[in-house]
Enzyme design. Structure first.
Site, mmCIF file in Angstrom:
data_model
loop_
_atom_site.group_PDB
_atom_site.id
_atom_site.type_symbol
_atom_site.label_atom_id
_atom_site.label_comp_id
_atom_site.label_asym_id
_atom_site.label_seq_id
_atom_site.Cartn_x
_atom_site.Cartn_y
_atom_site.Cartn_z
ATOM 1 N N ARG A 1 12.054 -10.910 7.328
ATOM 2 C CA ARG A 1 13.192 -10.146 7.848
ATOM 3 C C ARG A 1 14.040 -10.983 8.813
ATOM 4 O O ARG A 1 13.504 -11.740 9.627
ATOM 5 C CB ARG A 1 12.678 -8.889 8.559
ATOM 6 C CG ARG A 1 13.758 -7.864 8.794
ATOM 7 C CD ARG A 1 13.186 -6.506 8.990
ATOM 8 N NE ARG A 1 12.212 -6.509 10.076
ATOM 9 C CZ ARG A 1 11.895 -5.431 10.783
ATOM 10 N NH1 ARG A 1 12.472 -4.287 10.527
ATOM 11 N NH2 ARG A 1 10.987 -5.494 11.730
ATOM 12 N N ARG B 1 -10.342 4.916 9.363
ATOM 13 C CA ARG B 1 -10.043 3.524 9.704
ATOM 14 C C ARG B 1 -11.297 2.778 10.161
ATOM 15 O O ARG B 1 -11.283 1.557 10.266
ATOM 16 C CB ARG B 1 -9.044 3.466 10.864
ATOM 17 C CG ARG B 1 -7.606 3.655 10.467
ATOM 18 C CD ARG B 1 -6.723 3.244 11.644
ATOM 19 N NE ARG B 1 -5.495 4.005 11.701
ATOM 20 C CZ ARG B 1 -4.425 3.732 10.962
ATOM 21 N NH1 ARG B 1 -4.430 2.731 10.126
ATOM 22 N NH2 ARG B 1 -3.345 4.478 11.083
ATOM 23 N N ARG C 1 13.201 -11.601 14.675
ATOM 24 C CA ARG C 1 12.618 -10.943 15.840
ATOM 25 C C ARG C 1 11.156 -11.344 15.994
ATOM 26 O O ARG C 1 10.493 -11.678 15.019
ATOM 27 C CB ARG C 1 12.721 -9.428 15.703
ATOM 28 C CG ARG C 1 14.148 -8.934 15.792
ATOM 29 C CD ARG C 1 14.184 -7.487 16.186
ATOM 30 N NE ARG C 1 13.153 -6.739 15.485
ATOM 31 C CZ ARG C 1 13.122 -5.421 15.431
ATOM 32 N NH1 ARG C 1 14.056 -4.713 16.015
ATOM 33 N NH2 ARG C 1 12.163 -4.799 14.783
ATOM 34 N N LYS D 1 0.823 -1.215 0.000
ATOM 35 C CA LYS D 1 0.000 0.000 0.000
ATOM 36 C C LYS D 1 0.862 1.272 0.000
ATOM 37 O O LYS D 1 0.574 2.219 -0.741
ATOM 38 C CB LYS D 1 -0.924 -0.012 1.224
ATOM 39 C CG LYS D 1 -1.946 1.092 1.212
ATOM 40 C CD LYS D 1 -2.956 0.908 2.320
ATOM 41 C CE LYS D 1 -2.314 1.089 3.676
ATOM 42 N NZ LYS D 1 -3.161 1.822 4.629
ATOM 43 N N ARG E 1 -1.487 -9.517 13.005
ATOM 44 C CA ARG E 1 -1.644 -8.245 12.284
ATOM 45 C C ARG E 1 -2.670 -8.382 11.167
ATOM 46 O O ARG E 1 -3.487 -7.478 10.949
ATOM 47 C CB ARG E 1 -0.305 -7.801 11.688
ATOM 48 C CG ARG E 1 0.669 -7.293 12.731
ATOM 49 C CD ARG E 1 2.014 -6.966 12.114
ATOM 50 N NE ARG E 1 1.937 -5.837 11.189
ATOM 51 C CZ ARG E 1 2.917 -5.496 10.353
ATOM 52 N NH1 ARG E 1 4.021 -6.199 10.305
ATOM 53 N NH2 ARG E 1 2.777 -4.450 9.558
#
Ligand SMILES: [Zn+2]
Length: 220
Positions: free
Chosen positions: A130, A91, A165, A15, A176
């Site tokens: 990551r 939102r 992490r 996005k 999420r």
């Protein structure tokens, strides 16, 4: 009369990148609520002082304040001339209703609400790709999809074993995506009902291919 755009999309769907391209290409001004809050505080405006006070007390910035900041920003000439891509607002459905009231007053129009859709497997891959070097003197960052180390799991610079992490773990990523889904679905239904929603599919393809899909979606 400015054209107003809103992009909705899950984390990992691109996005931000697509929004940046859209603004560069169309001239629309990118307005994020985070930046508006920082600007108002930096200017020391009445709204900015209210926000500073709320943040200092650890309170949430209310919808009314965010809506007032957005309404104020929409009156400025750069937006009247070039249009705006709103980032971070609305939102929720109550915020969408506030925006609708703001636009009715300002005479601006909701040009499109773009829903960027993507496959869960791709999103999970991106959100968990990551890797970090745990060596405090190094702290190199890798991405197993786009910037992998030469030898799997080993830091190129210092040879330490790379770690993932907890922010980048599968569990966090799933959380999420779930939060996004729950928050966004009512908003999607709301704009669908108003006939303002357009959809595009963001795939694991070159950025300009996805951007082409975005432009095609907005033309419909
Ligand atoms: Zn290292």
């Amino acid at each position: 009369m400015a054209n107003v755009y809103v992009f909705l999309g899950p984390p990992g769907a691109g996005k931000g990148t697509l929004g940046e391209l859209f603004c560069r290409d169309s001239g629309a001004i990118h307005v994020s609520t985070g930046q508006l809050l920082r600007d108002e505080m930096a200017q020391g405006s009445d709204l900015g002082l209210q926000v500073k006070d709320l943040i200092a007390r650890g309170a949430l910035v209310s919808d009314d304040i965010v809506a007032a900041m957005v309404a104020k920003r929409l009156t400025q000439p750069d937006i009247k001339a070039h249009g705006v891509l709103l980032d971070g607002f609305p939102r929720t459905v109550p915020q969408a209703e506030m925006l609708s009231t703001i636009l009715a007053k300002s005479g601006d129009v909701m040009a499109a609400v773009l829903l960027i859709e993507a496959d869960d497997a791709m999103l999970m891959g991106r959100l968990t790709s990551r890797r970090m070097c745990p060596n405090k003197q190094c702290e190199a960052i890798y991405n197993v999809q786009t910037n992998p180390p030469r030898q799997e799991g080993i830091c190129d610079r210092c040879g330490a074993a790379l770690i993932q992490r907890s922010d980048d773990s599968e569990e966090t990523a799933r959380g999420r995506l779930k939060v996004y889904d729950e928050q966004t679905r009512p908003l999607v239904d709301y704009y669908q009902g108003k006939g303002q929603l357009v959809r595009m599919h963001s795939g694991d393809v070159a950025v300009d291919v996805n951007y082409g899909r975005l432009k095609a979606a907005l033309k419909r």
